[in-house]
Write a protein that holds these residues in place. Structure first.
Motif, short mmCIF file in Angstrom:
data_model
loop_
_atom_site.label_atom_id
_atom_site.label_comp_id
_atom_site.label_asym_id
_atom_site.label_seq_id
_atom_site.Cartn_x
_atom_site.Cartn_y
_atom_site.Cartn_z
N PRO A 72 0.82 -1.21 0.00
CA PRO A 72 0.00 0.00 0.00
C PRO A 72 0.86 1.26 0.00
N SER A 73 0.30 2.31 -0.56
CA SER A 73 0.96 3.61 -0.60
C SER A 73 -0.05 4.67 -0.20
N TYR A 74 0.30 5.48 0.79
CA TYR A 74 -0.58 6.54 1.24
C TYR A 74 0.07 7.88 0.94
N SER A 75 -0.65 8.70 0.16
CA SER A 75 -0.14 10.02 -0.26
C SER A 75 1.23 9.89 -0.93
N GLY A 76 1.39 8.84 -1.72
CA GLY A 76 2.61 8.66 -2.48
C GLY A 76 3.77 8.01 -1.75
N LYS A 77 3.56 7.64 -0.48
CA LYS A 77 4.64 7.01 0.29
C LYS A 77 4.30 5.56 0.58
N LEU A 78 5.19 4.67 0.21
CA LEU A 78 4.96 3.24 0.40
C LEU A 78 4.97 2.89 1.89
N PHE A 79 3.98 2.13 2.31
CA PHE A 79 3.78 1.78 3.71
C PHE A 79 4.60 0.55 4.08
N HIS A 80 5.49 0.68 5.05
CA HIS A 80 6.35 -0.42 5.51
C HIS A 80 7.07 -1.08 4.32
N PHE A 81 7.67 -0.24 3.50
CA PHE A 81 8.37 -0.71 2.30
C PHE A 81 9.41 -1.78 2.63
N GLN A 82 10.23 -1.53 3.66
CA GLN A 82 11.31 -2.47 3.99
C GLN A 82 10.76 -3.84 4.37
N GLU A 83 9.66 -3.85 5.14
CA GLU A 83 9.06 -5.12 5.55
C GLU A 83 8.48 -5.87 4.35
N HIS A 84 7.88 -5.14 3.43
CA HIS A 84 7.36 -5.79 2.22
C HIS A 84 8.51 -6.35 1.38
#
Length: 280
Positions: A38-50
């Motif tokens: 998921p990305s909120y306002s253009g920022k990926l959510f928990h990118f490192q964990e994904h």
């Protein structure tokens, strides 16, 4: 839809122009993995964990990661719109071979596809959702986010045909997860979710909920849940990256508690939304 820009094997192009070979092993065998971020306002959510989960899935099917984390971020960024809540869908297959053969082909280049989609709010969030329980007929590597999702599709379809949003899967009398979600239950005031194992997908939203419970003094436990125990729960939730936290108010035709989303769900959903905003 056909004109939205997607990424395929190093190129950004309209979706209608994105083509793969019929000899791609993802098409022929489902030989690949995927990730949803998921990305909120253009920022990926928990990118490192994904990315960690992506790397674990690739390792499990013995497929080399075609990019490092910095390169993945560079690939995803042009697909994002800072004014929207979106999700990135990434799929990596073993690639195109000269012939159809179960054995891994030598010297093959993975097929990499990515696109973004708008996250639509779940319409039954305030009223709660219905679910059914079904025997878990999937394979033994459910911790791998593989593209081979036929079993999940058939299980979810049974739920849909009964007017439910999800199938809660049961193996040997114990709940594993949903067909496309993790599961939580509030039993005797304690928030419980099954522990990580090869039987469930290690959900990122699941992990965030456990962190929020710990930091906000909400009693929780990672423990097995029997179907009998689930049927006594005061609250049941389903969690995923794009649907977040869905309260279930009916299971197998039986009303849960008073038939409305419970107080712990309201607390956790408020905490999750605030946390999500703090990360964007």
């Amino acid at each position: 839809m056909d004109n939205k820009i997607v990424y395929l094997n190093g190129q950004y192009l309209p979706l209608c122009d994105a083509k793969i070979s019929v000899m791609d092993r993802g098409f022929l065998f489902g030989d690949g993995i995927y990730e949803v971020i998921p990305s909120y306002s253009g920022k990926l959510f928990h990118f490192q964990e994904h990315m960690e989960r992506l790397e674990n899935s690739l390792c499990s099917i013995r497929l080399a990661n075609p990019h490092d984390r910095t390169q993945w971020l560079e690939i995803f960024t042009p697909l994002l719109d800072a004014s929207l809540d979106q999700s990135i869908y990434l799929q990596i297959t073993r690639g195109v071979a000269d012939k159809r053969d179960h054995a891994f082909p030598a010297n093959i280049t993975p097929t990499v596809f990515a696109m973004s989609s708008t996250i639509a709010p779940f319409t039954e969030l305030d009223s709660g959702a219905k679910a059914i329980s079904i025997d878990d007929s999937r394979w033994e590597l459910c911790n791998v986010k593989a593209t081979t999702l036929l079993a999940n599709i058939l299980l979810r379809q049974q739920a849909v045909e009964k007017g439910c949003v999800e199938a809660i899967l049961v193996k040997d009398g114990y709940v594993t997860e949903g067909a496309a979600s993790n599961i939580f239950a509030v039993i005797d005031g304690v928030l419980i979710t099954p522990p990580k194992s090869h039987e469930i997908l290690p959900g990122i939203t699941r992990d965030v909920i456990l962190e929020l419970a710990e930091h906000n003094s909400i009693p929780y436990s990672e423990d097995i849940i029997s179907l009998d125990a689930l049927q006594t729960a005061s609250e049941i939730w389903l969690t995923s990256s794009t649907r977040e936290i869905i309260p279930v108010v009916q299971l197998d035709g039986e009303t849960i508690a008073n038939g409305k989303p419970g107080p712990i769900w309201f607390t956790m959903n408020r905490l999750f939304q605030a946390y999500k905003q703090s990360q964007s």
